[in-house]
Design a protein around this motif. Structure first.
Motif, PDB file in Angstrom:
ATOM      1  N   THR A   3      -3.240 -25.984  55.175  1.00 43.94           N
ATOM      2  CA  THR A   3      -2.307 -25.833  56.394  1.00 43.94           C
ATOM      3  C   THR A   3      -2.176 -27.303  56.788  1.00 43.94           C
ATOM      4  O   THR A   3      -3.269 -28.164  57.074  1.00 43.94           O
ATOM      5  CB  THR A   3      -2.679 -24.702  57.113  1.00 43.94           C
ATOM      6  OG1 THR A   3      -3.341 -24.960  57.854  1.00 43.94           O
ATOM      7  CG2 THR A   3      -2.834 -23.618  56.723  1.00 43.94           C
ATOM      8  N   THR A  20       3.066 -30.774  47.852  1.00 44.26           N
ATOM      9  CA  THR A  20       3.950 -30.050  47.666  1.00 44.26           C
ATOM     10  C   THR A  20       5.636 -29.812  46.368  1.00 44.26           C
ATOM     11  O   THR A  20       5.396 -28.717  46.111  1.00 44.26           O
ATOM     12  CB  THR A  20       5.046 -30.039  48.948  1.00 44.26           C
ATOM     13  OG1 THR A  20       3.504 -30.048  50.011  1.00 44.26           O
ATOM     14  CG2 THR A  20       6.111 -29.641  49.517  1.00 44.26           C
ATOM     15  N   SER A 173      10.796 -23.182  54.040  1.00 40.32           N
ATOM     16  CA  SER A 173       8.842 -24.152  54.469  1.00 40.32           C
ATOM     17  C   SER A 173       8.514 -23.325  55.739  1.00 40.32           C
ATOM     18  O   SER A 173       7.004 -23.599  56.343  1.00 40.32           O
ATOM     19  CB  SER A 173       9.475 -25.569  55.251  1.00 40.32           C
ATOM     20  OG  SER A 173       9.627 -26.581  54.453  1.00 40.32           O
ATOM     21  N   LYS A 175       5.406 -19.970  55.651  1.00 39.98           N
ATOM     22  CA  LYS A 175       4.533 -19.679  54.491  1.00 39.98           C
ATOM     23  C   LYS A 175       4.633 -17.930  54.602  1.00 39.98           C
ATOM     24  O   LYS A 175       4.675 -17.563  53.722  1.00 39.98           O
ATOM     25  CB  LYS A 175       2.671 -19.883  55.179  1.00 39.98           C
ATOM     26  CG  LYS A 175       1.976 -19.238  53.797  1.00 39.98           C
ATOM     27  CD  LYS A 175       0.410 -19.795  54.443  1.00 39.98           C
ATOM     28  CE  LYS A 175      -0.153 -18.810  53.624  1.00 39.98           C
ATOM     29  NZ  LYS A 175      -0.559 -17.740  53.144  1.00 39.98           N
ATOM     30  N   ASN A 360       4.503 -26.505  54.351  1.00 34.79           N
ATOM     31  CA  ASN A 360       4.814 -25.436  55.208  1.00 34.79           C
ATOM     32  C   ASN A 360       5.186 -26.231  56.394  1.00 34.79           C
ATOM     33  O   ASN A 360       5.548 -25.435  58.609  1.00 34.79           O
ATOM     34  CB  ASN A 360       2.919 -25.629  56.565  1.00 34.79           C
ATOM     35  CG  ASN A 360       2.107 -25.346  55.473  1.00 34.79           C
ATOM     36  OD1 ASN A 360       1.833 -23.661  55.061  1.00 34.79           O
ATOM     37  ND2 ASN A 360       1.230 -25.383  55.091  1.00 34.79           N
ATOM     38  N   ASN A 361       6.166 -27.248  56.587  1.00 36.24           N
ATOM     39  CA  ASN A 361       6.909 -27.880  57.629  1.00 36.24           C
ATOM     40  C   ASN A 361       7.911 -28.583  56.945  1.00 36.24           C
ATOM     41  O   ASN A 361       7.832 -29.616  55.779  1.00 36.24           O
ATOM     42  CB  ASN A 361       6.190 -28.882  58.757  1.00 36.24           C
ATOM     43  CG  ASN A 361       7.204 -29.687  59.662  1.00 36.24           C
ATOM     44  OD1 ASN A 361       8.065 -30.295  59.307  1.00 36.24           O
ATOM     45  ND2 ASN A 361       6.413 -29.666  61.414  1.00 36.24           N
TER      46      ASN A 361
END
Lengths: 433, 185
Positions: A3, A20, A173, A175, A360-361
């Motif tokens: 993460t 990604t 983005s 989760k 995640n972003n």
């Protein structure tokens, strides 16, 4: 993949650009113009549109001075652009951020790598296309474009100029949305029966009467309208409320629908395609300033038979619910529930056969791809496909009849009027060329 | 949920429930004012949207009749041209071509012409270029390109290379030529 919290910022940029995006998409040719791919180089940003949507970008971007530098802001409202530039300069402790009233000046600066498009919807396509022609990578807020025609043109421009183009559907983005889409894709709910999307209501000032007002000092109203049909200024129909006027936007169908319908598209593996049928029954105001549906209700159906509906929910906010033979999963930005807890536990179990790309972003994913020249988690093509679903619903509600859609040709089957509604002429001097 | 494929589209009782009553909305919609009552336009639009293609010529005739009214307003013309963009045909082209020469109506007319299929509309836009300048000319060039009118290449090349044209027009011509180079002939 670890993460974001377990890796350093620089390591994330190095890893996520590969991990990604590789799973999702082919390589884009390197720009080679300004050395944006160099890990040590800060990525420079220009922000077009300094209203409430841009607020969600200023904080994260200003909070990452090691990697990102905002060099310019643009808004047709002088007060807004000056405030935005002052905020940036206050944070950086200098006067380097410039304010522009015309996006074309910002787009022509050779020292800007990326442009964030945060304008009203009717401007998205033109600003983003001009930016990409000038060598910028773009982060385009949702909806990607106002019309289907604009969306295809935007995708074509991104491919022609080999630009990275991220759609601002940041649920991609998060989760929780990723996990649900992946679980559904792996038949975690068994045979999928339907997808239910709920969006907040439109037009709280239904039936509002209005009169033309003097244009406030500092607002370039002609430039605010841009490609939209001319109308006189009214404060009721400018900042924020523009979204309830169909010359500029399609209300919550494209505002929140773009988020929740997008997750349905993802779970159905429809990122390069779309539904084959749509039917809608919207309720529209017959008077007043606002023209978008006060009550949204449309259903698209995919070739595999799965329907996805989108409806106004007057209380309770937006959500997307996947309903299958094993139960249901209901997910919103800040909560998730299921028909039974086993589904939530199974969803978190590792080793799924189909693994969706994980980000995640949304900002970090975009900047990582700017460096790696790979396609981002919400690449412009899938952004266009999701925005098309919003458009299909809008058109079906306007026409009030069932329509068949060919997602390969991107045209309605046997309905000439619906096809004419895929695009619209732009006010001079603007054009989608 | 979608209805079964074989069932007819269901009527929506809410669609017209709050439409204002007007004696003849087709006439009244020509006299719309910005900020005024738009219920006549709503009535006309609803009728038009439900009109099958075989009914378009008659609807088009009614729209053109309203468009020709001496008391038509800017807002009324804009609305009528938006409706012609939905159902218009070659029948509308002469009236719209005439409006291309009217500085107050050129934008509305072009809005309709860009959407109307056929060689007549393309010809009207090409010929209309001579009557406009500056921003309006750039917009008209854009409409020609969006329609994929490759027969306008020579015309556009001349505009692009004409130093007496303002930059906004020459640049529009350049982009149009680039667009047409990749358009289907």
């Amino acid at each position: 993949m670890p993460t974001a919290s377990t890796v350093t910022r620089r390591r994330f940029l190095q890893q996520s650009g590969v991990a990604t995006a590789v799973a999702a998409a082919p390589l884009i040719l390197p720009s080679g113009l300004r050395g944006a791919g160099a890990p040590s180089r800060k990525i420079t940003v220009g922000i077009v549109g300094a209203g409430n949507i841009s607020d969600s970008h200023f904080g994260p971007l200003l909070g990452d001075p090691e990697n990102v530098r905002i060099l310019a802001v643009c808004d047709v409202d002088r007060e807004r652009r000056d405030d935005a530039a002052a905020r940036v300069n206050r944070t950086y402790g200098n006067q380097d951020c410039k304010a522009y009233g015309d996006f074309r000046e910002l787009n022509r600066r050779s020292d800007i790598d990326t442009v964030f498009v945060c304008t009203p919807d009717h401007w998205h396509a033109l600003v983003a296309i001009d930016a990409m022609r000038n060598g910028k990578d773009v982060y385009v807020e949702k909806p990607l474009t106002l019309t289907i025609q604009e969306g295809r043109a935007l995708v074509a421009t991104a491919r022609k100029y080999h630009r990275v183009a991220q759609h601002g559907t940041q649920h991609r983005s998060m989760k929780r949305f990723h996990d649900v889409a992946e679980f559904v894709r792996n038949q975690g709910l068994g045979r999928l029966d339907r997808i239910e999307c709920f969006i907040p209501p439109n037009n709280r000032h239904v039936g509002a009467t209005w009169k033309p007002e003097p244009v406030p000092a500092g607002l370039d109203w002609d430039m605010w309208l841009g490609p939209a049909p001319w109308r006189p200024y009214t404060s009721l129909g400018c900042h924020y409320n523009f979204r309830f006027i169909s010359d500029s936007a399609y209300g919550q169908v494209t505002n929140w629908g773009a988020h929740y319908l997008d997750i349905g598209q993802w779970a159905l593996d429809m990122d390069a395609s779309g539904p084959v049928e749509v039917e809608g029954r919207g309720e529209f105001p017959s008077s007043g300033l606002f023209t978008n549906a006060t009550k949204v209700d449309f259903t698209v159906r995919y070739a595999n038979g799965v329907p996805m509906f989108c409806r106004t929910r007057f209380e309770g906010g937006g959500t997307v619910r996947f309903v299958g033979e094993r139960g249901w999963l209901d997910i919103a930005r800040n909560r998730m529930s299921a028909s039974h807890n086993d589904l939530l536990r199974e969803m978190q179990a590792p080793g799924k056969k189909i693994q969706l790309p994980l980000s995640n972003n949304h900002h970090e994913n975009f900047f990582a791809c700017v460096r790696s020249r790979q396609r981002p988690i919400a690449d412009v093509e899938l952004g266009h496909r999701t925005t098309t679903v919003c458009n299909l619903g809008q058109i079906a509600m306007v026409l009030g009849r069932k329509l068949r859609w060919d997602p390969a040709k991107e045209e309605f089957v046997g309905d000439a009027m619906a096809n004419r509604l895929r695009g619209r002429a732009m006010r001079s001097p603007w054009a989608l060329i | 949920m979608c209805a079964a494929a074989s069932s007819p589209p269901a009527a929506n009782p809410d669609r017209k429930s709050n439409a204002g009553a007007t004696p003849d909305p087709w006439e009244a919609c020509a006299r719309l004012e910005y900020g005024g009552d738009r219920s006549p336009a709503w009535s006309v639009r609803e009728e038009l949207l439900a009109t099958p293609p075989e009914g378009w010529p008659a609807a088009e005739t009614r729209l053109l009749k309203s468009l020709a009214r001496a008391d038509a307003t800017a807002a009324g013309r804009a609305f009528l041209c938006q409706m012609l963009a939905l159902v218009g045909s070659a029948q509308s082209v002469p009236a719209l071509a005439a409006l291309l020469k009217d500085v107050d109506a050129v934008e509305s007319a072009r809005y309709a012409l860009e959407a109307i299929p056929g060689a007549e509309a393309s010809a009207a836009l090409r010929e209309g270029i001579a009557a406009v300048s500056g921003s309006a000319k750039a917009g008209m060039i854009g409409s020609i390109a969006i329609r994929g009118d490759t027969s306008a290449r020579y015309l556009l090349a001349g505009i692009k290379g004409n130093p007496s044209e303002p930059a906004i027009v020459r640049e529009a011509a350049g982009r149009a030529l680039e667009h047409l180079a990749t358009a289907k002939a």
